[in-house]
Motif scaffolding. Structure first.
Motif, PDB file in Angstrom:
ATOM      1  N   PRO A  84      44.225   1.372  -1.837  1.00  0.00           N
ATOM      2  CA  PRO A  84      43.957   1.413  -3.249  1.00  0.00           C
ATOM      3  C   PRO A  84      44.277   0.507  -4.258  1.00  0.00           C
ATOM      4  O   PRO A  84      45.693   0.564  -4.389  1.00  0.00           O
ATOM      5  CB  PRO A  84      44.661   2.645  -3.768  1.00  0.00           C
ATOM      6  CG  PRO A  84      45.233   3.044  -2.705  1.00  0.00           C
ATOM      7  CD  PRO A  84      45.069   2.588  -1.742  1.00  0.00           C
ATOM      8  N   SER A  85      44.082  -0.053  -5.079  1.00  0.00           N
ATOM      9  CA  SER A  85      44.728  -1.210  -6.307  1.00  0.00           C
ATOM     10  C   SER A  85      43.952  -0.750  -7.991  1.00  0.00           C
ATOM     11  O   SER A  85      42.449  -0.152  -7.500  1.00  0.00           O
ATOM     12  CB  SER A  85      44.604  -2.607  -6.091  1.00  0.00           C
ATOM     13  OG  SER A  85      42.810  -2.395  -6.520  1.00  0.00           O
ATOM     14  N   LEU A  96      47.779  -3.297 -10.406  1.00  0.00           N
ATOM     15  CA  LEU A  96      48.532  -2.867  -9.862  1.00  0.00           C
ATOM     16  C   LEU A  96      48.377  -1.842  -8.439  1.00  0.00           C
ATOM     17  O   LEU A  96      47.709  -1.152  -7.416  1.00  0.00           O
ATOM     18  CB  LEU A  96      49.514  -1.794 -10.322  1.00  0.00           C
ATOM     19  CG  LEU A  96      50.178  -3.047 -11.305  1.00  0.00           C
ATOM     20  CD1 LEU A  96      50.373  -1.978 -12.972  1.00  0.00           C
ATOM     21  CD2 LEU A  96      51.075  -3.824 -10.795  1.00  0.00           C
ATOM     22  N   PRO A  97      49.582  -1.844  -7.533  1.00  0.00           N
ATOM     23  CA  PRO A  97      49.279  -0.633  -6.409  1.00  0.00           C
ATOM     24  C   PRO A  97      49.142   1.095  -6.609  1.00  0.00           C
ATOM     25  O   PRO A  97      49.497   0.645  -7.708  1.00  0.00           O
ATOM     26  CB  PRO A  97      50.000  -0.974  -5.230  1.00  0.00           C
ATOM     27  CG  PRO A  97      51.957  -1.765  -5.735  1.00  0.00           C
ATOM     28  CD  PRO A  97      50.229  -2.701  -7.060  1.00  0.00           C
ATOM     29  N   LEU A  98      48.852   1.737  -5.964  1.00  0.00           N
ATOM     30  CA  LEU A  98      48.284   3.035  -6.497  1.00  0.00           C
ATOM     31  C   LEU A  98      49.850   3.511  -6.784  1.00  0.00           C
ATOM     32  O   LEU A  98      50.126   4.764  -7.550  1.00  0.00           O
ATOM     33  CB  LEU A  98      47.726   3.907  -5.765  1.00  0.00           C
ATOM     34  CG  LEU A  98      47.644   5.377  -6.341  1.00  0.00           C
ATOM     35  CD1 LEU A  98      47.114   5.256  -7.297  1.00  0.00           C
ATOM     36  CD2 LEU A  98      46.145   5.945  -5.227  1.00  0.00           C
ATOM     37  N   ALA A  99      50.849   3.377  -5.544  1.00  0.00           N
ATOM     38  CA  ALA A  99      52.154   4.172  -5.492  1.00  0.00           C
ATOM     39  C   ALA A  99      52.634   3.307  -7.645  1.00  0.00           C
ATOM     40  O   ALA A  99      53.364   3.865  -8.047  1.00  0.00           O
ATOM     41  CB  ALA A  99      53.073   3.613  -4.401  1.00  0.00           C
ATOM     42  N   GLN A 100      52.404   3.025  -8.562  1.00  0.00           N
ATOM     43  CA  GLN A 100      52.670   1.874  -9.135  1.00  0.00           C
ATOM     44  C   GLN A 100      52.083   2.209 -10.676  1.00  0.00           C
ATOM     45  O   GLN A 100      51.665   1.931 -11.935  1.00  0.00           O
ATOM     46  CB  GLN A 100      52.901   0.335  -9.953  1.00  0.00           C
ATOM     47  CG  GLN A 100      54.403   0.291  -8.808  1.00  0.00           C
ATOM     48  CD  GLN A 100      54.282  -1.422  -8.851  1.00  0.00           C
ATOM     49  OE1 GLN A 100      53.456  -2.299  -9.082  1.00  0.00           O
ATOM     50  NE2 GLN A 100      54.795  -1.836  -7.605  1.00  0.00           N
ATOM     51  N   GLY A 101      51.000   3.255 -10.500  1.00  0.00           N
ATOM     52  CA  GLY A 101      50.077   4.078 -11.176  1.00  0.00           C
ATOM     53  C   GLY A 101      50.292   4.166 -12.376  1.00  0.00           C
ATOM     54  O   GLY A 101      49.807   3.906 -13.162  1.00  0.00           O
ATOM     55  N   GLY A 115      61.749   9.496 -14.185  1.00  0.00           N
ATOM     56  CA  GLY A 115      60.252   9.742 -13.780  1.00  0.00           C
ATOM     57  C   GLY A 115      60.843   8.697 -11.973  1.00  0.00           C
ATOM     58  O   GLY A 115      61.307   8.729 -11.635  1.00  0.00           O
ATOM     59  N   PRO A 116      59.770   8.859 -11.068  1.00  0.00           N
ATOM     60  CA  PRO A 116      59.822   7.807  -9.723  1.00  0.00           C
ATOM     61  C   PRO A 116      60.619   6.831 -10.011  1.00  0.00           C
ATOM     62  O   PRO A 116      60.072   5.313 -10.912  1.00  0.00           O
ATOM     63  CB  PRO A 116      58.866   7.632  -9.073  1.00  0.00           C
ATOM     64  CG  PRO A 116      57.571   7.886 -10.361  1.00  0.00           C
ATOM     65  CD  PRO A 116      58.051   8.923 -11.210  1.00  0.00           C
ATOM     66  N   LEU A 117      60.790   5.896  -8.979  1.00  0.00           N
ATOM     67  CA  LEU A 117      61.518   4.607  -9.200  1.00  0.00           C
ATOM     68  C   LEU A 117      59.953   3.844  -8.151  1.00  0.00           C
ATOM     69  O   LEU A 117      59.827   4.050  -7.258  1.00  0.00           O
ATOM     70  CB  LEU A 117      62.848   4.722  -8.055  1.00  0.00           C
ATOM     71  CG  LEU A 117      63.128   3.446  -8.237  1.00  0.00           C
ATOM     72  CD1 LEU A 117      63.958   2.420  -8.778  1.00  0.00           C
ATOM     73  CD2 LEU A 117      63.863   3.388  -6.392  1.00  0.00           C
TER      74      LEU A 117
END
Lengths: 281, 336, 90
Positions: free
Chosen positions: A58-59, A74-79, A179-181
């Motif tokens: 997912p991007s 951006l990758p989903l982890a960087q949503g 927030g998350p790293l």
């Protein structure tokens, strides 16, 4: 859009939609103490470039009322970062009510200190540390000058800490909400810090600009006055909407540089920077 | 009613917003921004009894459009200064022309590039004068450049190195590859002076150009805005002699279709014979209003159909194949 | 042929002297110019009359102490102002 949230930062309302749940859930958690707008000023949407990219690698594409061509996904982890970038983009491209200065700002006793400079000058870090020392945080990225009054309005979005600044802020604000790293973003590691409750509750209160600072990080401590013409030119360079405000922008900026003292400060480390700012303010 | 249709309905009758929910307002502005019509919408809403939040959006959009108008008129003035020594007639087109002539489509209209029409045999001089006055080529790509010079109705776009503004210099209003060849000499011969050293097309030719731009050129992107131009021009100046002039330029069918679409979408007062809808018109209307509540274009099948169709109209098939192949090799995709 | 120069009308200009430099906001273009002496003086002289380079030089020399009363240097300044749209070459 499957998932939607609303939030207000300073005087600006946003509606954010997403094809995925995760970025919206993160926003709702981190911005949980912020008010929600009735009718937002801007819309941001995070979407998959192709339907199958919702699931397969997912991007996240950044969309909104105003966008630039070729904004890289951006990758989903960087949503969460994508959402923040989307909001910044709306402000940078389309804010027309206030003169937008790319600056951080803190306030004490109704007087605002505006700190502006190139990326890496330590604006966000200084703002976060001053917040930890009892200043009211007005914003780490944008300050909004009202052309009608000359007052500075707060835009206290999540404080965006990069690389080494993350550990510095964690040490200074041990009970802060982070927030998350987000590792390996285009700008390195990023972690967001939620402004303290005071910053959020007072975000609708403007303040009078009292000092303009142009900080530079990593140099021997030094300080010099900046003449109004230099301050004017540097501030037009750090404003994305000066030109679009036309004569209102000219009025706001000439008033600012004529009425507020400006100083360039060099500082070797954050402790030195804090000491310089507090000595001048 | 889809959000795209709702924008059209509000432009037609702003009082419809009286009982709008917050969501409807939000979607209305999202669609208007996507269609580059926020300023137009704002001017239509201004003066109604609006919620303060909506009024702020309206004020911002009006101020923003005001600045774009100023910048566009200034760009026209700078082009006039650059071209004045040549003694060439310079005809303003589209948005800048509406603003300079004080016509109602210009109210709140987003104006981007400067479009001018000059005689084809003077194009080389015009190009040289603009290059001497600070304009530069945008596309250094030799294929694009050769393509433009051979087949398009304009010079390759130029951008001013200081002001960062584009100028499109046309010698007619449709590409030379198009099946239809408007009478460029008549466009110039009948143009009207604006009193500031620049000209606009005549009343009927302004509408002919709006229609050519909307229906015979391009893929209908921005069609709601272009059709609004048509609507306002008809409301300003009527339709007398319009069908005849359109036929003269080979755009009779397109003019009739624009009349029917504008009547259906915006309630434009048009002659009786333009008041019904043909079968294909429904497809056009669907395409024109294809926006969701975030301003995104839906109905992808219809869109692709119109993209291919617009190229068929502009280019004979063999040339189209060659063009698409060259674009494809360069990784080009239609923007959506 | 000697070109005449004309400045933008004063009602289209907002001129704010700061320190060594002066801000000129041009209402017709929406552009802000940051200028040094003798640009404000040139704009003022060219607002009253349309002048040639030589006439402008005489006018400026009468009113101010010009260190380099050089027509070629003045012509370059004028070309810059023409390109910026603050002055029109007639």
């Amino acid at each position: 859009m499957r998932h939607v949230t609303h939030l207000t930062i300073g005087p600006v309302g946003f509606r954010i939609g997403s094809d995925w749940r995760a970025p919206i859930a993160q926003l709702e958690d981190l911005y949980r103490d912020y008010p929600k707008p009735g009718i937002p000023d801007f819309n941001v949407h995070l979407f998959a470039a192709r339907p199958w990219r919702k699931i397969l690698r997912p991007s996240v594409m950044i969309g909104g009322d105003y966008t630039i061509p070729d904004a890289a996904p951006l990758p989903l982890a960087q949503g969460l970062l994508a959402a923040e970038m989307g909001m910044n983009l709306q402000m940078a491209l389309a804010q027309r009510r206030y003169l937008l200065l790319h600056a951080s700002a803190v306030e004490r006793d109704g007087k605002a200190v505006l700190m502006t400079g190139i990326s890496g000058a330590g604006k966000s870090t200084l703002a976060a540390l001053l917040m930890a020392r009892g200043w009211r945080l007005m914003g780490d990225e944008f300050v909004l000058i009202d052309p009608a009054t000359g007052l500075a309005h707060a835009f206290p979005r999540l404080i965006s800490l990069k690389n080494q600044a993350i550990a510095v802020a964690q040490a200074a604000v041990p009970d802060g909400r982070f927030g998350p790293l987000l590792a390996g973003t285009p700008k390195g590691d990023i972690r967001h810090l939620v402004p303290d409750l005071r910053a959020i509750r007072k975000m609708a209160e403007p303040a009078e600009p009292a000092l303009l600072l142009f900080p530079r990080f990593g140099f021997d401590a030094a300080e010099r006055p900046v003449p109004p013409s230099e301050a004017f030119v540097r501030l037009t360079q750090s404003s994305t909407n000066y030109v679009h405000l036309a004569e209102r922008g000219f009025d706001a900026l000439t008033r600012l540089v004529q009425s507020v003292p400006a100083r360039a400060i060099d500082y070797p480390d954050t402790d030195g920077g804090i000491a310089l700012v507090e000595a001048l303010a | 009613m889809t959000p795209g249709w709702r924008l059209a309905a509000v432009l037609r009758d702003p009082a419809r917003t009286e009982h709008f929910s917050a969501r409807q307002w939000t979607e209305l502005f999202a669609v208007a921004r996507a269609e580059q019509m926020a300023g137009t919408l704002a001017h239509r809403l201004n003066g109604l009894d609006l919620d303060p939040t909506v009024q702020r959006l309206v004020d911002d959009a009006i101020a923003s459009a005001g600045h774009l108008r100023l910048a566009a008129l200034w760009e026209a003035e700078m082009a006039r200064r650059a071209l004045a020594p040549l003694g060439v007639p310079v005809v303003l087109l589209k948005g800048t022309a509406f603003a300079a002539a004080g016509l109602s489509p210009s109210l709140g209209r987003n104006i981007g590039d400067l479009d001018i029409l000059v005689p084809r045999e003077r194009m080389d001089e015009v190009e040289a004068a603009l290059l001497a006055a600070g304009w530069e080529w945008v596309k250094p790509d030799p294929y694009d450049d050769a393509y433009y010079r051979r087949w398009m109705h304009e010079l390759p776009p130029l951008i001013h190195r200081e002001r960062d503004r584009m100028i499109d210099v046309h010698h007619t209003i449709l590409p030379l590859t198009a099946r239809i060849r408007p009478d460029a000499r008549a466009l110039l011969a009948d143009s009207e002076p604006l009193g500031n050293g620049l000209c606009t097309l005549s009343r009927t030719d302004r509408l002919v150009h709006a229609v050519a731009h909307l229906l015979a050129d391009g893929d209908l992107a921005g069609g709601m805005r272009n059709l609004w131009d048509f609507h306002c021009l008809v409301q300003d100046e009527g339709t007398m002699g319009l069908a005849e002039r359109a036929r003269h330029h080979g755009l009779g069918a397109e003019m009739a279709r624009a009349g029917r679409l504008s009547h259906a979408l915006y309630g434009t007062e048009v002659p009786f014979e333009w008041q019904g809808l043909r079968l294909l018109d429904h497809l056009y209307l669907r395409r024109l209003t294809a926006r969701d509540g975030w301003g995104r274009q839906g109905r992808r099948l219809t869109r692709l159909g119109f993209y291919v169709r617009s190229h068929w109209l502009r280019m004979p098939p063999l040339m189209l194949a060659r063009h698409l192949w060259t674009k494809y090799r360069k990784g080009y995709r239609p923007v959506g | 042929m000697t070109a005449l120069y004309r400045a933008a009308a004063p009602e289209t200009l907002r001129i704010v002297p700061l320190d060594a430099l002066t801000l000129v906001y041009h209402r017709a273009s929406g552009v802000t110019h940051v200028v040094d002496a003798p640009v404000p003086e040139m704009l003022e002289a060219l607002d009253r009359d349309d002048l040639t380079v030589d006439q402008l030089l005489t006018r400026l020399s009468d009113s101010y102490d010009l260190l380099d009363a050089d027509p070629a240097a003045l012509a370059i300044r004028l070309d810059e102002l023409v390109e910026a749209g603050l002055v029109e070459r007639l």
